[in-house]
Design a protein around this motif. Sequence first.
Motif, PDB file in Angstrom:
ATOM      1  N   VAL A  91       0.759  -1.252  -0.209  1.00 44.43           N
ATOM      2  CA  VAL A  91      -0.030  -0.036   0.170  1.00 44.43           C
ATOM      3  C   VAL A  91       0.751   1.085  -0.089  1.00 44.43           C
ATOM      4  CG1 VAL A  91      -1.933   1.322   1.254  1.00 44.43           C
ATOM      5  CG2 VAL A  91      -1.893  -1.278   1.194  1.00 44.43           C
ATOM      6  N   ARG A 140       0.682   1.005  10.803  1.00 48.46           N
ATOM      7  CA  ARG A 140       1.540   0.102   9.827  1.00 48.46           C
ATOM      8  C   ARG A 140       2.081   0.606   8.591  1.00 48.46           C
ATOM      9  NH1 ARG A 140      -1.250  -4.182  12.575  1.00 48.46           N
ATOM     10  NH2 ARG A 140      -2.801  -3.281  11.420  1.00 48.46           N
ATOM     11  N   ILE A 141       0.650   1.037   8.017  1.00 48.49           N
ATOM     12  CA  ILE A 141       0.933   1.732   6.467  1.00 48.49           C
ATOM     13  C   ILE A 141       1.530   3.266   6.400  1.00 48.49           C
ATOM     14  CG2 ILE A 141      -0.367   2.157   4.278  1.00 48.49           C
ATOM     15  CD1 ILE A 141      -2.079  -0.220   4.876  1.00 48.49           C
ATOM     16  N   ASP A 160      -2.328  11.132  15.011  1.00 47.20           N
ATOM     17  CA  ASP A 160      -2.940   9.948  15.295  1.00 47.20           C
ATOM     18  C   ASP A 160      -3.254   9.974  17.055  1.00 47.20           C
ATOM     19  OD1 ASP A 160      -3.207   7.031  16.308  1.00 47.20           O
ATOM     20  OD2 ASP A 160      -2.188   6.698  14.447  1.00 47.20           O
ATOM     21  N   THR A 189      -6.210   5.587   8.342  1.00 47.15           N
ATOM     22  CA  THR A 189      -7.070   5.167   9.374  1.00 47.15           C
ATOM     23  C   THR A 189      -7.864   4.175   9.013  1.00 47.15           C
ATOM     24  OG1 THR A 189      -8.791   6.552   9.135  1.00 47.15           O
ATOM     25  CG2 THR A 189      -6.974   7.431  10.517  1.00 47.15           C
ATOM     26  N   GLU A 194     -15.781   7.048  14.397  1.00 50.43           N
ATOM     27  CA  GLU A 194     -15.125   8.406  14.362  1.00 50.43           C
ATOM     28  C   GLU A 194     -14.354   8.915  13.083  1.00 50.43           C
ATOM     29  OE1 GLU A 194     -11.840   8.982  18.306  1.00 50.43           O
ATOM     30  OE2 GLU A 194     -11.252   7.511  16.587  1.00 50.43           O
ATOM     31  N   THR A 216      -5.865   5.765   0.355  1.00 49.70           N
ATOM     32  CA  THR A 216      -5.697   4.390   0.058  1.00 49.70           C
ATOM     33  C   THR A 216      -6.239   3.451   1.130  1.00 49.70           C
ATOM     34  OG1 THR A 216      -3.590   4.436   0.850  1.00 49.70           O
ATOM     35  CG2 THR A 216      -3.673   4.523  -1.279  1.00 49.70           C
ATOM     36  N   ARG A 218      -9.849   3.762   3.305  1.00 48.29           N
ATOM     37  CA  ARG A 218     -11.290   3.569   2.929  1.00 48.29           C
ATOM     38  C   ARG A 218     -11.931   4.579   2.284  1.00 48.29           C
ATOM     39  NH1 ARG A 218     -10.097  -0.889   2.603  1.00 48.29           N
ATOM     40  NH2 ARG A 218     -10.300  -2.581   3.962  1.00 48.29           N
ATOM     41  N   ASP A 242      -7.753   5.277  -4.124  1.00 50.19           N
ATOM     42  CA  ASP A 242      -7.803   3.689  -4.743  1.00 50.19           C
ATOM     43  C   ASP A 242      -9.034   3.026  -3.956  1.00 50.19           C
ATOM     44  OD1 ASP A 242      -6.471   1.272  -5.480  1.00 50.19           O
ATOM     45  OD2 ASP A 242      -6.014   0.849  -3.293  1.00 50.19           O
ATOM     46  N   HIS A 266      -8.858  -0.078  -6.260  1.00 52.40           N
ATOM     47  CA  HIS A 266      -8.709  -0.857  -4.846  1.00 52.40           C
ATOM     48  C   HIS A 266      -7.584  -1.954  -5.177  1.00 52.40           C
ATOM     49  CE1 HIS A 266     -10.468  -2.256  -0.759  1.00 52.40           C
ATOM     50  NE2 HIS A 266      -9.327  -2.175  -0.565  1.00 52.40           N
ATOM     51  N   ALA A 269      -3.256  -3.655  -2.046  1.00 48.49           N
ATOM     52  CA  ALA A 269      -2.616  -4.639  -1.625  1.00 48.49           C
ATOM     53  C   ALA A 269      -2.221  -5.751  -2.803  1.00 48.49           C
ATOM     54  CB  ALA A 269      -3.678  -5.379  -0.469  1.00 48.49           C
TER      55      ALA A 269
HETATM   56  P1  NAD Z   1      -3.008   0.295  11.481  1.00 43.54           P
HETATM   57  O1  NAD Z   1      -4.084  -0.240  12.566  1.00 43.54           O
HETATM   58  O2  NAD Z   1      -1.769  -0.235  11.591  1.00 43.54           O
HETATM   59  O3  NAD Z   1      -3.024   1.885  11.642  1.00 43.54           O
HETATM   60  C1  NAD Z   1      -4.008   2.647  11.690  1.00 43.54           C
HETATM   61  C2  NAD Z   1      -3.848   3.704  12.592  1.00 43.54           C
HETATM   62  O4  NAD Z   1      -4.962   4.605  12.664  1.00 43.54           O
HETATM   63  C3  NAD Z   1      -3.546   3.426  13.988  1.00 43.54           C
HETATM   64  O5  NAD Z   1      -2.394   3.814  14.467  1.00 43.54           O
HETATM   65  C4  NAD Z   1      -4.660   4.047  14.796  1.00 43.54           C
HETATM   66  O6  NAD Z   1      -4.173   4.414  15.960  1.00 43.54           O
HETATM   67  C5  NAD Z   1      -5.035   5.367  13.938  1.00 43.54           C
HETATM   68  N1  NAD Z   1      -6.297   5.990  14.276  1.00 43.54           N
HETATM   69  C6  NAD Z   1      -7.321   5.281  14.570  1.00 43.54           C
HETATM   70  N2  NAD Z   1      -8.548   6.164  14.520  1.00 43.54           N
HETATM   71  C7  NAD Z   1      -7.916   7.211  14.363  1.00 43.54           C
HETATM   72  C8  NAD Z   1      -8.247   8.451  14.222  1.00 43.54           C
HETATM   73  N3  NAD Z   1      -9.625   9.114  14.462  1.00 43.54           N
HETATM   74  N4  NAD Z   1      -7.526   9.473  13.726  1.00 43.54           N
HETATM   75  C9  NAD Z   1      -6.031   9.336  13.481  1.00 43.54           C
HETATM   76  N5  NAD Z   1      -5.653   8.235  13.461  1.00 43.54           N
HETATM   77  C10 NAD Z   1      -6.664   7.278  13.830  1.00 43.54           C
HETATM   78  O7  NAD Z   1      -3.688  -0.211  10.109  1.00 43.54           O
HETATM   79  P2  NAD Z   1      -2.825  -0.128   8.661  1.00 43.54           P
HETATM   80  O8  NAD Z   1      -2.319  -1.621   8.418  1.00 43.54           O
HETATM   81  O9  NAD Z   1      -1.870   1.049   8.782  1.00 43.54           O
HETATM   82  O10 NAD Z   1      -4.128   0.059   7.648  1.00 43.54           O
HETATM   83  C11 NAD Z   1      -4.752   1.484   7.439  1.00 43.54           C
HETATM   84  C12 NAD Z   1      -5.822   1.513   6.579  1.00 43.54           C
HETATM   85  O11 NAD Z   1      -5.457   0.972   5.255  1.00 43.54           O
HETATM   86  C13 NAD Z   1      -7.124   0.741   7.024  1.00 43.54           C
HETATM   87  O12 NAD Z   1      -8.299   1.404   6.434  1.00 43.54           O
HETATM   88  C14 NAD Z   1      -7.190  -0.501   5.905  1.00 43.54           C
HETATM   89  O13 NAD Z   1      -8.381  -1.045   5.777  1.00 43.54           O
HETATM   90  C15 NAD Z   1      -6.510   0.248   4.948  1.00 43.54           C
HETATM   91  N6  NAD Z   1      -5.889  -0.646   3.539  1.00 43.54           N
HETATM   92  C16 NAD Z   1      -6.212  -0.394   2.348  1.00 43.54           C
HETATM   93  C17 NAD Z   1      -5.576  -1.366   1.422  1.00 43.54           C
HETATM   94  C18 NAD Z   1      -5.920  -0.992  -0.034  1.00 43.54           C
HETATM   95  O14 NAD Z   1      -5.984  -1.989  -0.757  1.00 43.54           O
HETATM   96  N7  NAD Z   1      -6.108   0.165  -0.276  1.00 43.54           N
HETATM   97  C19 NAD Z   1      -4.746  -2.539   1.936  1.00 43.54           C
HETATM   98  C20 NAD Z   1      -4.676  -2.494   3.045  1.00 43.54           C
HETATM   99  C21 NAD Z   1      -5.233  -1.685   4.184  1.00 43.54           C
END
Ligand code: NAD
Length: 292
Positions: A91, A140-141, A160, A189, A194, A216, A218, A242, A266, A269
Amino acid sequence: MKILISDAFDPSLPGRLASFGEAFDDKSRLAEAEVVLIRSKTKVTREYLQDAPNLKLVIRGGVGLDNVDRAACKEKGVEVRNTPQASSVAVAELVLTLMLSAVNRVVDAHNSMGEGKWLKKELKRTELMGKTLGLVGVGRIGTEVALRAKAFGMKITGYDPYLQHHDTVELRDSLGAVLADADYLSLHTPLTDETAGMINRETISRMKNGVIIVNTARGKLVSEEDMAGALKEGKVRALATDVWYSDPPDPGSPLLTAPNVLMTPHIGASTKENLLRIGDVIVEILSGWEKK
Ligand code: NAD
């Protein structure tokens, strides 16, 4: 163990699952399945669970669990797992691709050449170096994006509320503080009560004129109507997205016809490497599950 492969995975997966029992992709056999493997297409709703009386485990290959009714799974004693660590690099590389392509008008440049045009004067590019990237969500991302953006010479800020400290990102204590400074804004996020609609007319009004937004995470984090309006007015210079309200988007989605939108279906990944990593994690989960 009977395993239904309900969505698209790496073609090597069925062979790798053979040692666990029977793996099949015929969705009409849902009633037999003890394990269902999904990505984002299959929706595990309360109704879906009613048709799956033998189901014990759902594995979502990927991160977001918004297509799984976790409360209903819990009530039915169905365990839900995902493979969150597998997809971050895939991503993050798409985010950088989109950031570089959106304002450099790579798609316009390519298409114009095919049309026999030579837009050397018209296609002025923009560098990432020295610009501020605001991250909303630094998990993570977000972290993988920050590491790569740093190599491009960007300043990286982030919001965050669940993090106290980050080695690469200058954390700010409010969303507004990140929005006010960002030349580029990238959303990372999960979709929650929220975060749904967090990018809307009001929050966009707090951003710099000409901000570039990459989504990327949601689709539903962004109000489509408000974003389309901001693109038309030029408040937002470009949106690269995406993700959508639904996969595929409703043909009436205002983003499909708004100016300066770079769109992908989309595929965040969908790298070959990530699909293999997802397979590795699924095998790990099933090995642990068998030993239970
Ligand atoms: P993650 O859980 O590692 O990181 C998400 C972060 O968002 C966390 O650190 C959390 O504390 C923070 N967060 C939660 N609520 C918040 C808010 N109100 N304001 C600010 N920060 C907030 O998740 P990730 O692996 O980094 O994935 C992040 C997003 O990427 C997810 O929505 C996931 O669905 C999406 N994603 C998309 C694809 C794609 O194909 N485009 C692929 C993988 C993941």
